[in-house]
Write an enzyme that holds these catalytic residues in place. Structure first.
Site, short mmCIF file in Angstrom:
data_model
loop_
_atom_site.label_atom_id
_atom_site.label_comp_id
_atom_site.label_asym_id
_atom_site.label_seq_id
_atom_site.Cartn_x
_atom_site.Cartn_y
_atom_site.Cartn_z
N TYR A 148 -9.16 12.26 -17.77
CA TYR A 148 -10.53 12.04 -17.28
C TYR A 148 -10.76 10.55 -17.11
CZ TYR A 148 -15.69 12.20 -17.23
OH TYR A 148 -17.02 12.06 -16.90
N ASP A 242 -6.15 3.70 -18.01
CA ASP A 242 -7.50 3.95 -18.47
C ASP A 242 -7.45 3.97 -20.00
OD1 ASP A 242 -9.92 4.93 -19.32
OD2 ASP A 242 -10.12 6.37 -17.69
N LYS A 270 -16.10 2.24 -24.62
CA LYS A 270 -16.27 2.82 -25.96
C LYS A 270 -16.24 1.79 -27.10
CE LYS A 270 -14.89 7.36 -24.41
NZ LYS A 270 -15.60 8.59 -24.57
N1 PMP Z 1 -12.11 7.25 -19.12
C1 PMP Z 1 -11.82 7.90 -20.24
C2 PMP Z 1 -10.40 7.94 -20.71
C3 PMP Z 1 -12.83 8.53 -20.98
O1 PMP Z 1 -12.51 9.19 -22.09
C4 PMP Z 1 -14.15 8.45 -20.50
C5 PMP Z 1 -15.30 9.10 -21.25
N2 PMP Z 1 -15.00 10.04 -22.16
C6 PMP Z 1 -14.41 7.75 -19.31
C7 PMP Z 1 -13.36 7.16 -18.65
C8 PMP Z 1 -15.78 7.65 -18.76
O2 PMP Z 1 -16.56 6.84 -19.57
P1 PMP Z 1 -18.16 6.98 -19.60
O3 PMP Z 1 -18.46 8.31 -20.21
O4 PMP Z 1 -18.59 5.81 -20.42
O5 PMP Z 1 -18.62 6.88 -18.19
#
Ligand code: PMP
Length: 427
Positions: A148, A242, A270
């Protein structure tokens, strides 16, 4: 054991929120729909413990989806944010704090020669993809099924049937056109990536969660990340890690430090926000200079580099730089994962508990999956039972069979032992 359902005040709150908030929640997984229940509404958190509006306390393994390395209501973060709030919450203009935070991130993640802050991981990933396309002049991106990267149109894409077809939108409202340039391949399948590069000359970047954390926890197969590095380099495509989850978690310098693979672009969020809205992406100077205002790739944000988020970020980064907690936390997580495995085995429950750093997954299947397709329906069904069992015994685990568990520095041995006792009474 208390009842395995949200309490009466949470239920009332849900009725009220549904009347004004779409679906009653501001992010779908919070609705507990996949768990077959209604959401718990939270009131406060301290350390590893959260308290809901019914006054029920839970030991938390969700930790705001991995954002809270030092636990809830961390005093240093609270002090920093409070002090900044008295000086102003947003200027929509440059502040020295942004530079300080960026300098500290770069010390930990040197592949990020230049950085740009956003307010969420979604924005950071979306911007990094645009930058990769701008830098290469190519349109196609590769992502992996079950990884994701936020909810930008081009990333809400599921696999077509084999390489012969394009990706398809995984959400209504995403035009086929936005999905067309996204190829979705199985995680850990380097042959599929090699074939994609053989077939398509217009691949701008390969985006990957270096340790997948959005389909439980799935570590990269040995050599997978290095092979991605080799293939992208050979084909003049960018490699995008990511590290929104893995950053500052699987090592102080993230997965790229742990696995010794240097990506071109990195997306983070995060942990560095300390629980405040923050995302960031970075890469080599020669690529990052393509961003506006120096270059032609547009990217912006009214609240980007927000002073409150920067204050929280500084507090977190200072501690990671002076006394990195990752190694000790990893050792504790490994011990806890082993204890979980033993507890499940003793009950005759088939389960695997893969752990990397302070993230771990609980799969109710004998073999840990290597990709999304290997996650079994049996796991999904059993996880639902496990979730409500844990909720009933005062342990908050992710309300989805496809999410990671996180340990923070605030979890105590006594709390972990209590969790093991709850697990021992499962099934
Ligand atoms: N990349 C990863 C690996 C994530 O786990 C997440 C959110 N869980 C995101 C991107 C998106 O981040 P946000 O929810 O802050 O938009």
């Amino acid at each position: 054991m208390r009842s395995a359902a949200a309490g009466p005040i949470s239920a009332q709150e849900f009725t009220r929120s549904r009347d004004v908030i779409a679906g009653g929640v501001n992010s779908p997984v919070r609705a507990f729909k996949a768990m077959g229940g209604t959401p718990i509404f939270f009131k406060k958190g301290k350390g590893a413990v959260v308290t809901d509006v019914d006054g029920r306390r839970y030991i938390d393994f969700c930790m705001s989806w991995g954002a809270l390395l030092f636990g809830h209501a961390d005093p240093a973060v609270a002090r920093a944010v409070s002090a900044q709030s008295k000086l102003g919450t947003s200027f929509g203009a440059a502040t020295p704090q942004e530079t300080r935070v960026a300098e500290k991130i770069r010390r930990l993640v040197p592949s990020c020669e230049r950085l740009r802050f956003t307010s969420s991981g979604t924005e950071a990933a979306m911007s990094a993809i645009r930058l990769a396309r701008g830098a290469t002049g190519k349109a196609r991106i590769i992502k992996f099924e079950g990884c994701y990267h936020g909810h930008a149109d081009a990333l809400l894409v599921k696999a077509g049937s084999g390489l012969a077809t394009f990706g398809h939108p995984s959400s209504a409202g995403v035009p086929e056109l936005a999905a067309r340039h996204t190829l979705v391949l199985p995680f850990n399948d380097i042959t599929a990536v090699r074939r994609a590069f053989d077939r398509y000359a217009d691949i701008a970047c390969v985006a990957v969660e270096p340790v997948a954390g959005n389909m439980g926890v799935i570590p990269p197969a040995p050599g997978f990340l290095q092979e991605l590095r080799n293939l992208t380099q050979r084909n003049k495509a960018l490699l995008l890690f990511d590290e929104v989850i893995t950053g500052f978690r699987v090592a102080a310098g993230g997965a790229q430090e742990r696995f010794k693979v240097r990506p071109d672009l990195t997306v983070m969020g995060k942990i560095i926000g300390g629980g405040l809205p923050m995302g960031v992406f970075g890469g080599p100077e020669k690529v990052m200079r393509l961003l506006a205002p120096d270059g032609p790739v547009y990217q912006a944000g009214t609240l980007s580099g927000n002073p409150l988020a920067m204050a929280a970020g500084l507090s977190v980064l200072d501690r990671i730089l002076t006394a990195p907690p990752q190694k000790k936390l990893e050792a504790r997580t490994a011990r806890f994962a082993a204890a979980l495995r033993a507890a499940f085995a003793k009950k005759g429950i088939q389960a695997s508990v893969p752990a990397v750093g302070s993230m771990f997954g609980v799969f109710f299947q004998p073999q840990a999956p290597a990709n999304f397709a290997e996650i079994t329906p049996e796991h999904v069904a059993a996880y639902k039972k496990f979730f409500w069992h844990m909720i009933g015994s005062g342990v908050y685990v992710p309300p989805s069979a496809y999410e990671a568990f996180f340990l923070s520095t605030a979890h105590t041995d006594a709390q972990l032992e209590k969790v093991l006792q709850s697990v021992r009474s499962f099934g």
